[in-house]
Scaffold this active site. Structure first.
Site, short mmCIF file in Angstrom:
data_model
loop_
_atom_site.label_atom_id
_atom_site.label_comp_id
_atom_site.label_asym_id
_atom_site.label_seq_id
_atom_site.Cartn_x
_atom_site.Cartn_y
_atom_site.Cartn_z
N PRO A 106 0.82 -1.21 0.00
CA PRO A 106 0.00 0.00 0.00
C PRO A 106 0.86 1.26 0.00
CG PRO A 106 -0.03 -1.06 2.17
CD PRO A 106 0.73 -1.97 1.25
N ASP A 107 0.36 2.34 -0.63
CA ASP A 107 1.05 3.62 -0.51
C ASP A 107 0.62 4.29 0.79
OD1 ASP A 107 -1.44 4.71 -0.98
OD2 ASP A 107 -0.99 5.47 -2.98
N PHE A 108 1.05 5.51 1.03
CA PHE A 108 0.67 6.18 2.27
C PHE A 108 -0.71 6.82 2.18
CE2 PHE A 108 5.15 7.28 4.06
CZ PHE A 108 5.28 5.98 4.48
N ARG A 109 -0.89 7.58 1.08
CA ARG A 109 -1.96 8.58 1.13
C ARG A 109 -3.18 8.28 0.28
NH1 ARG A 109 2.96 11.04 1.54
NH2 ARG A 109 3.27 12.24 3.44
N ASN A 150 10.97 4.90 -2.42
CA ASN A 150 10.51 3.63 -1.85
C ASN A 150 11.62 2.90 -1.12
OD1 ASN A 150 8.13 4.30 -2.98
ND2 ASN A 150 8.28 2.88 -4.70
N ASP A 210 11.20 -0.50 -0.67
CA ASP A 210 10.85 -1.91 -0.87
C ASP A 210 11.85 -2.71 -1.70
OD1 ASP A 210 10.31 -1.11 -3.52
OD2 ASP A 210 8.19 -0.75 -3.06
N HIS A 270 15.03 7.85 0.58
CA HIS A 270 14.60 7.71 1.97
C HIS A 270 15.17 6.45 2.61
CE1 HIS A 270 10.86 10.34 0.87
NE2 HIS A 270 11.99 10.98 0.79
N CYS A 315 24.90 4.52 17.39
CA CYS A 315 26.35 4.41 17.18
C CYS A 315 26.76 4.72 15.75
CB CYS A 315 26.87 3.03 17.59
SG CYS A 315 26.50 1.75 16.39
N GLY A 319 4.06 7.48 -9.97
CA GLY A 319 3.40 7.07 -8.73
C GLY A 319 3.89 7.77 -7.47
N ASN A 343 0.58 8.91 -13.01
CA ASN A 343 0.05 8.94 -11.64
C ASN A 343 -1.47 8.96 -11.67
OD1 ASN A 343 1.24 8.91 -8.99
ND2 ASN A 343 0.27 10.88 -8.60
N GLU A 375 -3.24 11.00 -10.07
CA GLU A 375 -3.68 12.39 -9.97
C GLU A 375 -2.55 13.29 -10.43
OE1 GLU A 375 -4.07 13.02 -5.73
OE2 GLU A 375 -2.34 11.74 -5.36
N CYS A 423 -0.20 3.42 -13.24
CA CYS A 423 1.06 3.62 -13.97
C CYS A 423 1.37 2.44 -14.88
CB CYS A 423 2.21 3.92 -13.01
SG CYS A 423 2.47 2.70 -11.71
P1 CNA Z 1 2.12 8.71 -1.40
O1 CNA Z 1 2.15 10.05 -0.76
O2 CNA Z 1 1.35 7.62 -0.74
O3 CNA Z 1 1.57 8.93 -2.89
C1 CNA Z 1 1.36 7.88 -3.80
C2 CNA Z 1 0.89 8.46 -5.13
O4 CNA Z 1 0.82 7.41 -6.08
C3 CNA Z 1 -0.50 9.10 -5.05
O5 CNA Z 1 -0.47 10.33 -5.75
C4 CNA Z 1 -1.40 8.06 -5.73
O6 CNA Z 1 -2.50 8.63 -6.39
C5 CNA Z 1 -0.46 7.45 -6.73
N1 CNA Z 1 -0.74 6.04 -7.08
C6 CNA Z 1 -1.13 5.01 -6.26
N2 CNA Z 1 -1.26 3.86 -6.97
C7 CNA Z 1 -0.92 4.16 -8.27
C8 CNA Z 1 -0.84 3.41 -9.47
N3 CNA Z 1 -1.10 2.09 -9.53
N4 CNA Z 1 -0.46 4.05 -10.61
C9 CNA Z 1 -0.18 5.36 -10.60
N5 CNA Z 1 -0.25 6.14 -9.49
C10 CNA Z 1 -0.60 5.54 -8.34
O7 CNA Z 1 3.59 8.14 -1.66
P2 CNA Z 1 4.94 8.94 -2.02
O8 CNA Z 1 5.91 7.90 -2.47
O9 CNA Z 1 4.71 10.11 -2.88
O10 CNA Z 1 5.36 9.48 -0.57
C11 CNA Z 1 6.60 9.40 -0.13
C12 CNA Z 1 6.79 8.38 1.02
C13 CNA Z 1 6.00 7.10 0.83
C14 CNA Z 1 8.20 7.90 1.01
O11 CNA Z 1 8.80 8.24 2.23
C15 CNA Z 1 8.17 6.36 0.85
O12 CNA Z 1 9.21 5.75 1.57
C16 CNA Z 1 6.87 5.98 1.40
N6 CNA Z 1 6.31 4.66 1.06
C17 CNA Z 1 7.03 3.74 0.37
C18 CNA Z 1 6.49 2.49 0.07
C19 CNA Z 1 7.31 1.50 -0.68
O13 CNA Z 1 8.52 1.39 -0.47
N7 CNA Z 1 6.69 0.76 -1.60
C20 CNA Z 1 5.18 2.20 0.48
C21 CNA Z 1 4.46 3.16 1.20
C22 CNA Z 1 5.04 4.39 1.47
#
Ligand code: CNA
Length: 252
Positions: free
Chosen positions: A45-48, A119, A121, A138, A149, A183, A208, A210, A228
């Site tokens: 899952p993403d964050f937002r 990411n 991951d 990050h 340490c 993304g 993306n 949005e 994407c």
């Molecule tokens: P975010 O803020 O959660 O944004 C994700 C964006 O991706 C949003 O604009 C969504 O609309 C868009 N999105 C989601 N699914 C899709 C898709 N299938 N195709 C196209 N667009 C999509 O995440 P950000 O990466 O912008 O925020 C930064 C944080 C999230 C970083 O510190 C990361 O480390 C952190 N994060 C990483 C992971 C990972 O490693 N996979 C997972 C969750 C959060």
């Protein structure tokens, strides 16, 4: 810049025009910037994102606020929630998406200058993007250090990027002749400022759900809204790379 302003570098604001730029050899130093959205189709899952995002689903961790799981002060007091999450996200349980495979294909074709990823991951590595072409802005599960340490971690480039927006790293987008953003909500700084560092005449392509950042304000911005992986397949089609991409992905 209004939507109908004529682009400077592209023939028009379309994926086909970006593909033509690549095919003609005029884009050979491609910088890709990615966020959590590139990995959602892999099951992380993403964050937002509303409902499915991690921040929406952290109630089980009893946090004061969702972001606390990644805040070091909170971590010092109680590292357990982070480890719960880390275990769930740990490499080995997830398979790269076709969008990850596309970045690997760019590298294979010697067209990738650098991948900046937010990411943690490691799916870029799993897809075969050479580690020396990846900046994990990050950090990632590939490396770690003790927060007290400071036991050194091997990837010097990563440290520079994590500790501050260090000039050698942030200078790189200025070298790009094409920027592809995949993304990310572009809300977390300093990463969020990277696409702006591209020179004005350099096309920027966004995949993306949005519109994010300042995409759409430049004449050569191309915005592809939707999942994407769909957009990447469209680009691969336009490039005539689709078969190679699908093969590469299936073989991962
Ligand atoms: P975010 O803020 O959660 O944004 C994700 C964006 O991706 C949003 O604009 C969504 O609309 C868009 N999105 C989601 N699914 C899709 C898709 N299938 N195709 C196209 N667009 C999509 O995440 P950000 O990466 O912008 O925020 C930064 C944080 C999230 C970083 O510190 C990361 O480390 C952190 N994060 C990483 C992971 C990972 O490693 N996979 C997972 C969750 C959060």
């Amino acid at each position: 810049v209004s939507e109908d302003t004529r682009p400077d570098t592209l023939s028009d604001r379309s994926i086909a025009a970006v593909a033509e730029l690549i095919r003609s050899g005029r884009a050979r130093r491609i910088v890709v910037m990615t966020g959590a959205g590139i990995s959602t189709a892999a099951g992380i899952p993403d964050f937002r994102s509303p409902k499915t995002g991690l921040y929406h689903n952290l109630a089980r961790l009893n946090l004061p606020h969702p972001e606390a799981v990644f805040e070091v002060d909170f971590f010092r007091n109680d590292p357990r929630p982070f480890y719960v999450l880390a275990k769930e996200l740990y490499p080995g349980n997830f398979h790269p998406t076709i969008s990850h495979a596309f970045v690997a294909l760019l590298a294979k074709r010697k067209l990738l200058r650098l991948l900046f990823t937010q990411n943690i991951d490691c799916l870029e590595r799993a897809a075969g993007v050479p580690p020396e072409l990846i900046v994990e802005a990050h950090g990632s599960f590939a490396t770690q250090r003790c927060i007290d340490c400071k036991t050194p971690f091997p990837d010097a480039e990563m440290r520079q990027c994590v500790e501050s927006a260090s000039p050698p790293v942030c200078a790189l987008p200025q070298e790009a002749d094409l920027v592809i953003v995949i993304g990310t909500s572009l809300l977390v700084h300093p990463f969020a400022g990277l696409p702006r560092l591209a020179r004005d005449s350099v096309p920027r392509l966004l995949f993306n759900m949005e519109r994010v950042g300042d995409f759409g304000t430049r004449a050569d911005d191309v915005i592809c809204l939707g999942a994407c992986d769909d957009g990447i397949r469209k680009l691969a089609d336009e490039l005539g790379w689709r078969e190679e991409l699908e093969k590469l992905w299936v073989g991962l």
